[in-house]
Design an enzyme around this catalytic site. Structure first.
Site, short mmCIF file in Angstrom:
data_model
loop_
_atom_site.label_atom_id
_atom_site.label_comp_id
_atom_site.label_asym_id
_atom_site.label_seq_id
_atom_site.Cartn_x
_atom_site.Cartn_y
_atom_site.Cartn_z
N LYS A 83 -13.36 -19.01 25.27
CA LYS A 83 -12.75 -18.09 26.22
C LYS A 83 -13.73 -16.95 26.50
CE LYS A 83 -7.74 -18.08 26.07
NZ LYS A 83 -6.56 -17.35 25.58
O1 G3P Z 1 -2.56 -17.17 26.98
C1 G3P Z 1 -2.59 -15.79 27.12
C2 G3P Z 1 -1.48 -15.18 26.38
O2 G3P Z 1 -1.68 -15.32 25.00
C3 G3P Z 1 -1.18 -13.77 26.75
O3 G3P Z 1 0.18 -13.68 26.68
O4 G3P Z 1 2.35 -12.59 26.52
O5 G3P Z 1 0.28 -11.42 25.66
O6 G3P Z 1 0.66 -11.68 28.11
P1 G3P Z 1 0.91 -12.25 26.75
#
Ligand code: G3P
Length: 215
Positions: A83
């Site tokens: 990533k």
């Molecule tokens: O895949 C990206 C994810 O882990 C971010 O999720 O819920 O932290 O926006 P969030």
């Protein structure tokens, strides 16, 4: 649409992998820090569970650092992709890594233009963050839909991962938008299998079977 799990928790990965539906895993530093273990240990163990793609995040902010880290991460297991954040330095790193055959997942993507640039640099995957756009009053899924549409128009091979999904409807919407992959948190994937009518139906069948099983 392929189903990936968005977690660094190996118990969750084992459980969902046992269902036979899991095609990949995405991690990020926040998810690994929840596990309280070092990134390398975590990735090594995940790679023993799953053959599909596993995303691991490079933490450097400069191109040289990203490329160096990416080589190390990709060396942990052949199914690890790296990533890389959506920055100018990140694009330069992606471009170099793609020439070396190291797969990348450009992360923290919030617009179709960012996705286009990532694809042009040679990204294997791009990850629009749906929930975080919704959080600020934009439509995260519109970015997924538009990106898929533009990639289709130009036969771009980069795969779109709908990320930052927060609830089961996000998954349905990602599928309808044509996302190649949805990376789903554990609690959301568990909610996806549940339906009250399924539970009720099972209960009724069991009760009715009780009435006839000794006949
Ligand atoms: O895949 C990206 C994810 O882990 C971010 O999720 O819920 O932290 O926006 P969030």
């Amino acid at each position: 649409m392929k189903i990936f799990l968005d977690t660094a928790n190996v118990d969750q990965i084992r459980e969902i992998n046992d269902w036979g539906i899991l095609q990949g895993v995405t991690t990020n530093p926040s998810l690994v820090s929840k596990e309280g273990r070092c990134m390398r240990d975590c990735l090594e163990e995940i790679a023993t569970i799953l053959r599909g793609p596993i995303s691991a995040e490079a933490m450097s902010m400069d191109t040289e650092g990203m490329v160096r880290e990416a080589r190390e991460l990709a060396g942990i297991a052949e199914n690890i992709n790296v990533k890389i954040p959506m920055t100018a330095q990140g694009l330069a790193a992606v471009s170099r890594l793609s020439k070396e055959g190291i797969k990348t997942n450009v992360t923290l993507v919030f617009s179709t233009n960012q996705a286009l640039l990532a694809a042009a640099a040679g990204a294997t995957f791009v990850s629009p963050f749906v929930g975080r756009l919704d959080d600020i009053g934009n439509s995260g899924m519109a970015v997924v839909e538009e990106t898929v549409d533009v990639f289709d128009t130009y036969s771009i091979k980069t795969q779109v991962i709908a990320a930052s999904l927060r609830h089961p409807m996000h998954v349905t919407e990602a599928a309808r938008a044509g996302a190649h992959i949805a990376t789903i948190p554990y609690d959301v994937i568990v909610k996806m299998i549940r339906h009250p009518l399924t539970d009720l139906g099972i209960q009724r069948f069991l009760e009715d079977y009780e009435k006839i099983k000794d006949l």
